[in-house]
Design a protein around this motif. Sequence first.
Motif, PDB file in Angstrom:
ATOM      1  N   ALA A 174      24.141  22.285 -74.352  1.00  0.00           N
ATOM      2  CA  ALA A 174      23.392  21.633 -75.427  1.00  0.00           C
ATOM      3  C   ALA A 174      23.117  20.175 -75.083  1.00  0.00           C
ATOM      4  O   ALA A 174      21.987  19.692 -75.222  1.00  0.00           O
ATOM      5  CB  ALA A 174      24.184  21.732 -76.727  1.00  0.00           C
ATOM      6  N   VAL A 175      24.152  19.480 -74.607  1.00  0.00           N
ATOM      7  CA  VAL A 175      23.991  18.066 -74.266  1.00  0.00           C
ATOM      8  C   VAL A 175      23.125  17.923 -73.020  1.00  0.00           C
ATOM      9  O   VAL A 175      22.219  17.095 -72.952  1.00  0.00           O
ATOM     10  CB  VAL A 175      25.371  17.401 -74.059  1.00  0.00           C
ATOM     11  N   LEU A 176      23.407  18.776 -72.044  1.00  0.00           N
ATOM     12  CA  LEU A 176      22.707  18.699 -70.764  1.00  0.00           C
ATOM     13  C   LEU A 176      21.211  18.947 -70.926  1.00  0.00           C
ATOM     14  O   LEU A 176      20.383  18.246 -70.341  1.00  0.00           O
ATOM     15  CB  LEU A 176      23.309  19.733 -69.800  1.00  0.00           C
ATOM     16  N   GLN A 177      20.868  19.934 -71.748  1.00  0.00           N
ATOM     17  CA  GLN A 177      19.449  20.266 -71.915  1.00  0.00           C
ATOM     18  C   GLN A 177      18.706  19.140 -72.638  1.00  0.00           C
ATOM     19  O   GLN A 177      17.564  18.841 -72.314  1.00  0.00           O
ATOM     20  CB  GLN A 177      19.287  21.586 -72.662  1.00  0.00           C
ATOM     21  N   ALA A 178      19.393  18.527 -73.610  1.00  0.00           N
ATOM     22  CA  ALA A 178      18.778  17.384 -74.283  1.00  0.00           C
ATOM     23  C   ALA A 178      18.549  16.256 -73.279  1.00  0.00           C
ATOM     24  O   ALA A 178      17.489  15.620 -73.257  1.00  0.00           O
ATOM     25  CB  ALA A 178      19.664  16.902 -75.427  1.00  0.00           C
ATOM     26  N   TYR A 179      19.542  16.047 -72.428  1.00  0.00           N
ATOM     27  CA  TYR A 179      19.440  15.001 -71.396  1.00  0.00           C
ATOM     28  C   TYR A 179      18.299  15.315 -70.427  1.00  0.00           C
ATOM     29  O   TYR A 179      17.471  14.459 -70.103  1.00  0.00           O
ATOM     30  CB  TYR A 179      20.776  14.901 -70.658  1.00  0.00           C
ATOM     31  N   VAL A 180      18.259  16.591 -69.971  1.00  0.00           N
ATOM     32  CA  VAL A 180      17.218  16.999 -69.018  1.00  0.00           C
ATOM     33  C   VAL A 180      15.837  16.824 -69.640  1.00  0.00           C
ATOM     34  O   VAL A 180      14.916  16.302 -69.002  1.00  0.00           O
ATOM     35  CB  VAL A 180      17.443  18.472 -68.593  1.00  0.00           C
ATOM     36  N   PHE A 181      15.726  17.204 -70.898  1.00  0.00           N
ATOM     37  CA  PHE A 181      14.445  17.062 -71.590  1.00  0.00           C
ATOM     38  C   PHE A 181      14.020  15.588 -71.614  1.00  0.00           C
ATOM     39  O   PHE A 181      12.874  15.248 -71.314  1.00  0.00           O
ATOM     40  CB  PHE A 181      14.575  17.607 -73.014  1.00  0.00           C
ATOM     41  N   ALA A 182      14.972  14.727 -71.938  1.00  0.00           N
ATOM     42  CA  ALA A 182      14.654  13.299 -72.040  1.00  0.00           C
ATOM     43  C   ALA A 182      14.331  12.704 -70.671  1.00  0.00           C
ATOM     44  O   ALA A 182      13.386  11.925 -70.524  1.00  0.00           O
ATOM     45  CB  ALA A 182      15.814  12.557 -72.687  1.00  0.00           C
TER      46      ALA A 182
ATOM     47  N   PHE B 148      16.624  14.307 -81.343  1.00  0.00           N
ATOM     48  CA  PHE B 148      16.192  15.505 -82.074  1.00  0.00           C
ATOM     49  C   PHE B 148      16.686  16.755 -81.359  1.00  0.00           C
ATOM     50  O   PHE B 148      17.299  17.628 -81.959  1.00  0.00           O
ATOM     51  CB  PHE B 148      14.667  15.517 -82.202  1.00  0.00           C
ATOM     52  N   VAL B 149      16.432  16.840 -80.056  1.00  0.00           N
ATOM     53  CA  VAL B 149      16.831  18.029 -79.291  1.00  0.00           C
ATOM     54  C   VAL B 149      18.355  18.135 -79.256  1.00  0.00           C
ATOM     55  O   VAL B 149      18.921  19.210 -79.460  1.00  0.00           O
ATOM     56  CB  VAL B 149      16.241  17.964 -77.867  1.00  0.00           C
ATOM     57  N   LEU B 150      19.025  17.008 -79.031  1.00  0.00           N
ATOM     58  CA  LEU B 150      20.492  17.025 -78.937  1.00  0.00           C
ATOM     59  C   LEU B 150      21.122  17.526 -80.235  1.00  0.00           C
ATOM     60  O   LEU B 150      21.956  18.445 -80.229  1.00  0.00           O
ATOM     61  CB  LEU B 150      21.008  15.616 -78.622  1.00  0.00           C
ATOM     62  N   VAL B 151      20.709  16.934 -81.336  1.00  0.00           N
ATOM     63  CA  VAL B 151      21.315  17.317 -82.619  1.00  0.00           C
ATOM     64  C   VAL B 151      20.920  18.747 -82.981  1.00  0.00           C
ATOM     65  O   VAL B 151      21.742  19.515 -83.490  1.00  0.00           O
ATOM     66  CB  VAL B 151      20.928  16.312 -83.722  1.00  0.00           C
ATOM     67  N   ALA B 152      19.689  19.145 -82.663  1.00  0.00           N
ATOM     68  CA  ALA B 152      19.282  20.532 -82.925  1.00  0.00           C
ATOM     69  C   ALA B 152      20.165  21.493 -82.143  1.00  0.00           C
ATOM     70  O   ALA B 152      20.652  22.496 -82.679  1.00  0.00           O
ATOM     71  CB  ALA B 152      17.815  20.718 -82.548  1.00  0.00           C
ATOM     72  N   ASN B 153      20.406  21.191 -80.868  1.00  0.00           N
ATOM     73  CA  ASN B 153      21.252  22.048 -80.039  1.00  0.00           C
ATOM     74  C   ASN B 153      22.679  22.097 -80.565  1.00  0.00           C
ATOM     75  O   ASN B 153      23.296  23.163 -80.628  1.00  0.00           O
ATOM     76  CB  ASN B 153      21.295  21.524 -78.596  1.00  0.00           C
ATOM     77  N   LEU B 154      23.206  20.925 -80.930  1.00  0.00           N
ATOM     78  CA  LEU B 154      24.608  20.866 -81.357  1.00  0.00           C
ATOM     79  C   LEU B 154      24.804  21.535 -82.711  1.00  0.00           C
ATOM     80  O   LEU B 154      25.772  22.255 -82.923  1.00  0.00           O
ATOM     81  CB  LEU B 154      25.077  19.415 -81.399  1.00  0.00           C
ATOM     82  N   VAL B 155      23.864  21.294 -83.628  1.00  0.00           N
ATOM     83  CA  VAL B 155      23.960  21.920 -84.950  1.00  0.00           C
ATOM     84  C   VAL B 155      23.903  23.439 -84.803  1.00  0.00           C
ATOM     85  O   VAL B 155      24.619  24.177 -85.477  1.00  0.00           O
ATOM     86  CB  VAL B 155      22.825  21.408 -85.871  1.00  0.00           C
ATOM     87  N   GLY B 156      23.085  23.909 -83.859  1.00  0.00           N
ATOM     88  CA  GLY B 156      22.952  25.345 -83.656  1.00  0.00           C
ATOM     89  C   GLY B 156      24.238  26.005 -83.193  1.00  0.00           C
ATOM     90  O   GLY B 156      24.399  27.218 -83.334  1.00  0.00           O
ATOM     91  N   LEU B 157      25.154  25.212 -82.638  1.00  0.00           N
ATOM     92  CA  LEU B 157      26.411  25.788 -82.140  1.00  0.00           C
ATOM     93  C   LEU B 157      27.395  26.085 -83.271  1.00  0.00           C
ATOM     94  O   LEU B 157      28.352  26.826 -83.083  1.00  0.00           O
ATOM     95  CB  LEU B 157      27.069  24.836 -81.137  1.00  0.00           C
TER      96      LEU B 157
END
Lengths: 238, 250
Positions: free
Chosen positions: B227-235, B95-104
């Motif tokens: 975007a990818v890193l923050q999703a990873y960090v969150f997970a 969810f976070v990853l795709v949200a971040n990537l879509v936002g770009l």
Amino acid sequence: MMKTWKLTVAVAMTGACLMAAPLALAPQVAHAETAAPADKAAAPAKPVSGHAAAGEHANGAAEHNPVDAHAVKFPPFDATTFPSQLLWLAITFGILYLLMSRVTLPRIGRILEERHDRIADDLEEANKHKAESHAAQTAYEKALTEARAKANAIAGETRNRLAADSDANRKALEADLAAKLVAAEQRIATTKTDAMSHVRGIAVDTADTIVSTLIGSSAPRADVEKAVDSALAARTAA
Amino acid sequence: MTVDPIHQFEIKRFVDLLNISGVQFSFTNAAVFMFGIVAIIFFFLTYATRGRTLVPGRAQSVAEMSYEFIAKMVRDSAGSQGMVFFPFVFTLFTFVLVANLVGLIPYTFTVTAHLIVTAALALLVIGTVIVYGFFKHGTHFLHLFVPSGVPAFLLPFLVVIEVVSFLSRPISLSLRLFANMLAGHIALKVFAFFVVGLASAGVVGWFGATLPFFMIVALTALELLVAVLQAYVFAVLTSIYLNDAIHPGH
């Protein structure tokens, strides 16, 4: 057991959303209190006017959009949007969780498991084949050894048999030859005896002929025989 | 063109649904994007695994790699018992990853650039930790705040520190993601305004505009990483916090 934890997670999700709700509502309530009491009846329009007034002196340079008055406020901190955000986040995240945990993840997990099983099966089969080929090789070597031993045995037996045969042949031949030899010797002995028996007659005849030739008249037969016998006896004695 | 880097974060109310004593529920552009994210994740993963082939194609490899990546992450930080939370962490991550990537993508809306969204996700994580911790271990869960092998006179201070650090987790978890997304998008927008502003100043401006333009290219690459890193960090942090719920006590 699995079901229980899924339930727990679901409870926790709703719990967290409920926990987040007061946070979201608190600033809005505060705004509502600062707004004019007369506006309280028109709830959806009320925060708009309040924020527009607050935003103008804070961000005067910003373009004021009459259609969307929220533009003047920093959107991430606009508390009027919080309930909607939370509502849709809870709905969409819940849907995504259900889809992932019920449909997608088991699906991917199954694929991975199938591949894992397949690889394990293939490895097992390869090991089985390896063992089989090993056994076949052992069997082949054993058979080869046995065949070699058998061949040796047959060769030895044949050799012995042939040796025995040739031995027997040879013995038979020797016996035959010996018999023939004995017969020949006997024959020689008979012939010799025969010959010897004729020697006296010949000697008598010869002596008679010689005497008659020498003296011109034949001597008495008995005298000749007597002389030959004595001569023969002298030779045999000598 | 509005010279307003904040404009992109604006929530547009499409349909007003409910108004419960002043609390307004509306169908917004954020809701559209949230549904879009769910649809993208679900349909991509379903599409990728449609063949269920033994030797995976590219799309199936991505699906399998993300599965194994999150599964390994959860198993490493929370142990095999933590696999109970695997769907949860996977959902959060995607969810976070795709949200971040879509936002770009230009002209889109970044769901995770809103504090309320990241805060709700962070509180969901911490709420899960607390509920599961008490459910599984009862009061033993409180041992999380009591380090063992510490002199008695230090213990009260350490308990206070542990409690504060525990409570600061949702704050740092939500603020990290929110601030990264917000700052990145504002920076991109500001440089975009430089390009437009300089280009409108004539021929010399066109050459001048290339500088911020290349800056945007570089920043977009950086934002992709973020975007990818923050999703990873969150997970990862979620897995680590969930570990506390499964294995409380030091």
